[in-house]
Design a protein around this motif. Structure first.
Motif, PDB file in Angstrom:
ATOM      1  N   UNK A 198      -6.985  69.190  67.804  1.00  0.00           N
ATOM      2  CA  UNK A 198      -8.243  69.901  67.577  1.00  0.00           C
ATOM      3  C   UNK A 198      -8.962  70.254  68.867  1.00  0.00           C
ATOM      4  N   UNK A 199      -9.298  69.254  69.681  1.00  0.00           N
ATOM      5  CA  UNK A 199     -10.012  69.559  70.921  1.00  0.00           C
ATOM      6  C   UNK A 199      -9.254  70.542  71.811  1.00  0.00           C
ATOM      7  N   UNK A 211     -12.960  72.169  65.492  1.00  0.00           N
ATOM      8  CA  UNK A 211     -12.215  70.919  65.645  1.00  0.00           C
ATOM      9  C   UNK A 211     -12.436  70.183  66.965  1.00  0.00           C
ATOM     10  N   UNK A 212     -13.449  70.495  67.749  1.00  0.00           N
ATOM     11  CA  UNK A 212     -13.504  69.912  69.105  1.00  0.00           C
ATOM     12  C   UNK A 212     -13.911  68.446  69.091  1.00  0.00           C
ATOM     13  N   UNK A 235      -8.512  76.552  80.287  1.00  0.00           N
ATOM     14  CA  UNK A 235      -9.493  75.519  79.899  1.00  0.00           C
ATOM     15  C   UNK A 235      -8.810  74.292  79.304  1.00  0.00           C
ATOM     16  N   UNK A 268      -9.387  73.999  70.460  1.00  0.00           N
ATOM     17  CA  UNK A 268     -10.714  74.591  70.686  1.00  0.00           C
ATOM     18  C   UNK A 268     -10.772  75.261  72.055  1.00  0.00           C
ATOM     19  N   UNK A 275     -10.725  69.382  74.941  1.00  0.00           N
ATOM     20  CA  UNK A 275     -11.737  70.300  74.414  1.00  0.00           C
ATOM     21  C   UNK A 275     -13.000  70.381  75.241  1.00  0.00           C
ATOM     22  N   UNK A 276     -13.097  69.577  76.291  1.00  0.00           N
ATOM     23  CA  UNK A 276     -14.326  69.577  77.096  1.00  0.00           C
ATOM     24  C   UNK A 276     -14.434  70.870  77.878  1.00  0.00           C
ATOM     25  N   UNK A 277     -15.529  71.616  77.726  1.00  0.00           N
ATOM     26  CA  UNK A 277     -15.677  72.804  78.567  1.00  0.00           C
ATOM     27  C   UNK A 277     -15.967  72.358  79.998  1.00  0.00           C
ATOM     28  N   UNK A 308      -7.271  77.425  63.673  1.00  0.00           N
ATOM     29  CA  UNK A 308      -8.583  78.024  63.958  1.00  0.00           C
ATOM     30  C   UNK A 308      -8.535  79.532  63.703  1.00  0.00           C
ATOM     31  N   UNK A 324      -8.478  78.483  72.103  1.00  0.00           N
ATOM     32  CA  UNK A 324      -9.039  79.645  71.400  1.00  0.00           C
ATOM     33  C   UNK A 324     -10.291  80.152  72.127  1.00  0.00           C
ATOM     34  N   UNK A 325     -11.026  79.267  72.775  1.00  0.00           N
ATOM     35  CA  UNK A 325     -12.191  79.768  73.513  1.00  0.00           C
ATOM     36  C   UNK A 325     -11.749  80.654  74.680  1.00  0.00           C
TER      37      UNK A 325
END
Lengths: 442, 442
Positions: free
Chosen positions: A306-307, B292-293, A126, A310, A132-134, A20, A313-314
């Motif tokens: 991937x998730x 990628x999420x 997170x 994410x 990857x779920x916020x 990413x 990096x967030x």
């Protein structure tokens, strides 16, 4: 300007994170100000799929945690040590930390956040829950004005995959587990997943954020899915339920004793119309109930490069955004930047949550009994439950197994302690051969 | 310290907002630093359920928008004017703005955000979409490192309530609408909801955030649910679908032409296993797909005082948290606070998204035909579709209605323009009496 990252670990999630950061086109422009400065790995000669200069690599992870040029240390090596020591070292060297390490946070969160508050840095996580779920960020920000009553969810993809396949195929646990291992959905040693330990780690983290107090991992009651049988899934289905491994944290009594929590991971009969019932396969979902927001659910892939990247990096971006505000502010004043704790991103609670014993839990139960096929058995069961103030919602003789009558009971909401006493009494009944399963009902 | 709020409007959501702010116990401590300083209402003598000093009330809303003591103006009066003018006035007077007003933002967002960027203030709008569901904040923060491929959702509670009841009861639209109006789930004039206009407002906002470009409301294709019949719901159910009013924004061709978007609101056949299919009643849900999420879904109550107030106050808190960082930073330097734009909370995009015409859409279709009961009808339909490169997934004669054979067709993915041409040709067939319904399939 620009923020320098030190990456500890370049496995699946580390590689996803680097991918990413190295490919910012079409993503938020702030990404372009983030530089992968050092990468700590076990073997610098191993071929890598990401395009990073060889000079960035080092096997000296401690040198990254202490490097004065690095702003944010991203811990993706997993496990307890040296992850814990490296995180603490980075904090002591005034670095912000981003981690995907649920095991370290659930066990050493108190030590880590105390150190972070003293050093004036952020520890962001997170990626530790729900891939990857916020969900961590909404609990810290968007939902923070609510009084949270409960947080519950499907937070382990492996067990949800196994239960979903057991349900779809009518297959037994051992059979599906073996196949999941073959397909890479379950580890060779599946203990952490199937015994609920991974879910317990995540629940401790979620509860701590939702209820604003520290949580001891050993306070989480934990039961895995090894005992769930194809028969129970079938009977539950007929009664209108799906069996899910739920992680549940809720206030025992929101009005009388709001500070007393119940924390538990166990297989649960979930009514089919409930939002968590249709969360299948490797997907995770976390349902938060708060005043005044009501029920809110977050759904997505709970694992995978991937998730998870994410989420990592967030977190890096959240820190970079604050650092940038501080930096511009300082420039305006012609001063050196000062780290100021953002009131929602930093951890403010220091007390430990009080936990109610499981015997005090009020819940419905599903139980299956193998009995001698003789008149009056259902009456005996009913009497024993009644002796302990457990009232029954339904009693159904499902059929026969090995010459025994198979009886399934669903109770009304009862105190767990009373229910257990009733079971003890029932075990002494001559007519009752075995109690193959007891599952709580949502 | 402390931040002063000017509240414009004290209706349902305004009252819910005040209730949270006046009762901070058990919520985030930052709430205690937020003060309701002025409240603008139409009638200051009206009895109120919230405990605010009578001196806080005024009928002069403009005085609130320009009051030098106020930090954040919260616009909850709804409608286009004077809401738009008051928001702009507040911005020009360097106030941050929180609003729940989807209509103003979807129509005047460009003007409002341009003004906000010039003034260096935030305009926050979590409450404008999905009530209490955190979705705006995740799009701006937790998911911001992703390249978003699509955002789709059930964003109107009234229509979802109506469709859910039609499905459960086998009832027709007009009947359920009348009952929903009686029960307060639909307005006396239901146009904005049932014709999809409210959903279009929300989609324009979601798309703008997800794809990082401005969106013109008139670019959203919009079709409501008045034409959805009980028969279609029944047939869709038999084919494995649920009918939902979806708002969909997606990149037409993520690889070839990533900047071209498709924006549409219409009834949709959703496969029953899809996460949006089980979102029922007044609940809303928004599904985001990104690289990628993967797929992430947000679910909760899309309206109501409590959920919407939760979103409003969370926006107030986000602003207050940043103001606090700036304030402490300035104190450290013995300077006056300077407003610095937070890179993730402020709006950075200025270009308009390019929108693909509906004729270019590639989707599956469901269509129902009333035909004369004669041999070869299905062949004629198949030929006409084939003439226009529309291939069929299934053709089923469901039964008879008014003496006509009722035939239901589901196509494979086809270009909408081709499908429409095929329909034109089919309308000329002697054997075809009517085409009562055409619904897109997810």
């Amino acid at each position: 300007m620009g923020f320098k990252i030190g990456l500890l670990g370049l496995g699946t999630v580390g590689t996803g994170t680097a991918e990413i950061l190295l490919d910012p086109t079409g993503r938020n422009p702030l990404l372009q100000e983030i530089e992968i400065y050092r990468v700590g790995v076990r073997d610098t000669t191993k071929p890598r799929t990401v395009d990073l200069p060889s000079t960035a690599f080092t096997t000296d992870l401690e040198a990254i945690a202490t490097d004065p040029d690095i702003d944010i240390v991203v811990e993706l090596i997993g496990g307890l040590e040296p992850a814990r020591s490296l995180i603490l070292k980075a904090i002591h060297h005034k670095k912000h930390v981003v981690t995907a390490n649920k095991a370290v946070i659930s066990r050493y969160g108190d030590e880590i956040f105390t150190a972070a508050n003293e050093a004036g840095v952020y520890v962001m996580l997170e990626a530790a829950v729900g891939g990857g779920i916020p969900v961590i960020q909404p609990l810290k920000q968007a939902l923070v004005v609510n009084r949270i009553q409960s947080v519950m969810g499907i937070v382990n993809g492996t067990t949800n995959y196994i239960l979903t396949r057991m349900q779809a195929e009518g297959a037994d646990f051992a059979e599906v587990l073996a196949d999941a291992q073959r397909l890479g959905y379950a580890e060779a040693d599946p203990t952490a997943d199937v015994d609920g330990l991974d879910a317990a780690d995540k629940l401790a983290i979620l509860a701590s954020l939702a209820f604003g107090g520290r949580v001891k991992l050993e306070d989480v009651y934990c039961e895995g899915i090894r005992q769930v049988s194809a028969a129970d899934i079938t009977y539950a289905d007929r009664l209108g339920f799906t069996i899910k491994l739920l992680a549940i944290a809720h206030r025992e009594s929101p009005t009388d004793n709001p500070d007393l929590l119940q924390l538990r991971v166990h297989p649960t009969l979930v009514p089919k119309a409930h939002p968590l019932a249709s969360v299948n396969g490797v997907y995770n979902a976390i349902l938060v109930e708060g005043d005044p927001v009501g029920q809110v659910m977050f759904y997505g892939r709970g694992a995978g490069a991937g998730p998870t990247a994410s989420a990592v990096v967030s977190d890096i971006m959240s820190i970079a955004a604050i650092l940038k505000v501080e930096e511009i502010e300082a420039q305006q004043f012609n001063q050196q930047k000062v780290d100021v704790p953002h009131p929602l991103l930093s951890c403010s609670h220091q007390h430990y949550c009080a936990i109610a014993p499981m015997a005090e839990l009020n819940t419905r139960f599903y139980a299956r009994f193998l009995c001698n096929d003789e008149p009056g058995v259902i009456g005996h069961l009913g009497t024993s439950f009644g002796n302990h103030q457990v009232s029954l919602e339904s009693v159904v003789q499902i059929g026969f197994q090995d010459g025994f009558a198979e009886i399934v009971v669903v109770t009304h909401e009862s105190r767990e302690g009373n229910f257990r006493q009733a079971l003890e009494e029932i075990r002494t009944l001559k007519a009752v051969e075995r109690i193959p399963s007891v599952v709580r009902v949502l």
